[in-house]
Design a protein around this motif. Structure first.
Motif, short mmCIF file in Angstrom:
data_model
loop_
_atom_site.label_atom_id
_atom_site.label_comp_id
_atom_site.label_asym_id
_atom_site.label_seq_id
_atom_site.Cartn_x
_atom_site.Cartn_y
_atom_site.Cartn_z
N ARG A 87 0.87 -1.02 0.01
CA ARG A 87 0.02 0.02 -0.02
C ARG A 87 0.92 1.32 0.02
O ARG A 87 0.56 2.36 -0.70
CB ARG A 87 -1.12 0.02 1.29
CG ARG A 87 -1.72 1.21 1.29
CD ARG A 87 -2.71 1.17 2.48
NE ARG A 87 -3.76 -0.07 2.55
CZ ARG A 87 -4.42 -0.12 3.50
NH1 ARG A 87 -4.63 0.77 4.44
NH2 ARG A 87 -5.29 -1.42 3.54
N TRP A 200 -3.95 8.22 10.29
CA TRP A 200 -4.62 8.59 9.40
C TRP A 200 -4.34 7.90 8.18
O TRP A 200 -3.23 7.56 7.82
CB TRP A 200 -3.63 9.88 9.21
CG TRP A 200 -4.09 11.14 10.06
CD1 TRP A 200 -3.43 11.24 11.13
CD2 TRP A 200 -4.80 11.98 9.91
NE1 TRP A 200 -3.81 12.14 12.10
CE2 TRP A 200 -4.57 12.87 11.23
CE3 TRP A 200 -5.83 12.75 9.25
CZ2 TRP A 200 -5.53 14.05 11.68
CZ3 TRP A 200 -6.60 13.87 9.47
CH2 TRP A 200 -6.37 14.46 10.85
N ILE A 201 -5.38 7.60 7.56
CA ILE A 201 -5.48 6.34 6.54
C ILE A 201 -5.82 7.10 5.36
O ILE A 201 -7.12 7.56 5.19
CB ILE A 201 -5.90 5.11 6.92
CG1 ILE A 201 -5.41 4.65 8.10
CG2 ILE A 201 -5.95 3.94 5.66
CD1 ILE A 201 -5.97 3.28 8.58
N GLY A 202 -5.35 6.99 4.23
CA GLY A 202 -5.86 8.00 3.25
C GLY A 202 -6.42 9.25 3.31
O GLY A 202 -7.40 9.89 2.73
N GLU A 204 -7.51 10.67 6.05
CA GLU A 204 -8.61 10.59 7.08
C GLU A 204 -8.17 10.04 8.38
O GLU A 204 -7.59 9.08 8.65
CB GLU A 204 -9.82 9.89 6.54
CG GLU A 204 -10.53 10.52 5.33
CD GLU A 204 -11.09 11.92 5.35
OE1 GLU A 204 -11.26 12.12 6.46
OE2 GLU A 204 -10.81 12.42 4.25
N ARG A 206 -8.59 8.11 11.31
CA ARG A 206 -9.46 6.79 11.63
C ARG A 206 -9.20 6.50 13.15
O ARG A 206 -9.98 5.55 13.81
CB ARG A 206 -8.64 5.42 10.61
CG ARG A 206 -9.15 6.02 9.25
CD ARG A 206 -10.70 5.66 8.96
NE ARG A 206 -10.70 6.12 7.41
CZ ARG A 206 -10.53 5.00 6.57
NH1 ARG A 206 -10.22 3.84 6.83
NH2 ARG A 206 -10.53 5.37 5.25
N PHE A 239 -0.80 5.93 4.84
CA PHE A 239 -1.00 5.64 6.14
C PHE A 239 0.16 6.14 6.94
O PHE A 239 1.46 5.93 6.99
CB PHE A 239 -0.90 4.22 6.38
CG PHE A 239 -0.64 3.47 7.71
CD1 PHE A 239 -1.58 3.99 8.77
CD2 PHE A 239 -0.27 2.19 7.81
CE1 PHE A 239 -1.72 3.43 9.70
CE2 PHE A 239 -0.40 1.59 9.02
CZ PHE A 239 -1.21 2.27 10.10
N THR A 276 -9.27 -2.69 12.33
CA THR A 276 -10.53 -2.27 11.90
C THR A 276 -10.29 -0.79 10.98
O THR A 276 -10.95 -0.74 9.97
CB THR A 276 -11.56 -1.87 13.18
OG1 THR A 276 -11.73 -3.21 13.66
CG2 THR A 276 -12.68 -1.52 12.47
N ALA A 277 -9.50 0.09 11.57
CA ALA A 277 -9.14 1.36 10.87
C ALA A 277 -8.30 1.02 9.62
O ALA A 277 -8.74 1.97 8.56
CB ALA A 277 -8.21 2.25 11.77
N GLY A 280 -10.77 -0.09 7.02
CA GLY A 280 -11.43 0.95 6.27
C GLY A 280 -13.07 0.47 6.49
O GLY A 280 -13.89 1.51 5.65
#
Length: 280
Positions: A87, A200-202, A204, A206, A239, A276-277, A280
């Motif tokens: 990723r 922060w993922i993408g 956002e 989380r 990420f 879980t974060a 997504g």
């Protein structure tokens, strides 16, 4: 998603104990988990052998011990040869992991900073002259020696170039082979309370957790991270973590950006929350 974690040194088919709960949570969520040989990646071993137990797959996320940027690049190359797509690309890893990759984008939210090109005395002196005046905190591109505050991290306002170099030289000695990039000089700001780690993922946020160094100090319930969102989105990284701390004037400040793959999770946050974060 494919989760990659370091292998246990004594039981190389099993995850390292530190990441075993994240591996278990991933499996419960239906995510495939594979192990990599971290020691081979960091000790000059064969990257192809280090990832030899990883099956082909897309959207692979590494959750493990810190890797130098060149080590991550070697791992990524070996994984690509096996049909594995990370990723986070090597370029993005370096941008999130090393301060020069993220500083300009978030500079309004973080202490003023300059850095040297390499670890030589002349390049440090040039950076220190550019710095100007006032107390400062010293680190390299990825880490400080804050536990050696007086001798290798804090530069008093009246240190002078010679005094500041003595602190830099001690920090360089303590970092040893882990020293990365150059010397980073950051303006000292007065903070209060424990740091908070945001995930922060993408682009956002989380997850909001305690910092691993103070994992019992949970984030305040009213913490609002929205002011940081535009800058972190502008980083355009898949990420990352952003560590926040409250300034004595009441503002929250970013003191560190890190690649989320090698950012430690506080034990006060269940592994399931992070998995879980990531899903997504």
């Amino acid at each position: 998603m494919l989760l990659l974690v370091p292998a246990d040194v004594l039981r190389p088919r099993r995850p390292d104990e530190h990441f075993a709960d994240e591996a278990q949570a991933a499996r419960y969520a239906g995510i495939e988990v594979a192990v990599v040989d971290h020691d081979a990646l960091t000790g000059g071993g064969d990257p192809d052998q280090a990832v030899g137990r990883v099956p082909a797959g897309d959207d692979a996320v590494y959750r493990g011990w810190m890797l130098r940027s060149e080590q991550y690049t070697a791992m990524a190359g070996a994984l690509t040869a096996r049909g594995v797509t990370l990723r986070t690309t090597p370029r993005d890893y370096q941008r999130g992991h090393e301060l020069p990759g993220w500083y300009d984008t978030i500079r309004e939210h973080t202490p003023d900073t300059v850095w040297s090109d390499g670890d030589g005395r002349e390049s440090f002196a040039a950076a220190y002259e550019e710095w100007g005046s006032g107390p400062a905190v010293l680190r390299d591109f990825t880490k400080s020696m804050k536990h050696y505050w007086d001798e290798a991290a804090y530069i008093p306002a009246d240190a002078g170039t010679a005094g500041a170099w003595g602190i830099a030289a001690r920090m360089r000695e303590l970092r040893g082979d882990d020293f990365t990039g150059g010397f980073v000089i950051r303006r000292f700001e007065s903070f209060s309370g424990a740091e908070v780690r945001t995930w922060w993922i993408g682009g956002e946020c989380r997850l909001v957790t305690a910092h691993p160094d103070t994992d019992a100090d949970l984030p305040p319930a009213d913490l609002d991270v929205s002011a940081f969102a535009p800058a972190i989105r502008a980083l355009d990284l898949p990420f990352v973590t952003a560590d926040l701390v409250r300034h004595t004037d009441g503002r929250w400040r970013i003191v560190e950006i890190g690649d989320g793959q090698v950012s430690d999770r506080p034990r006060s946050t269940p592994a399931e929350d992070l998995i879980t974060a990531l899903i997504g």
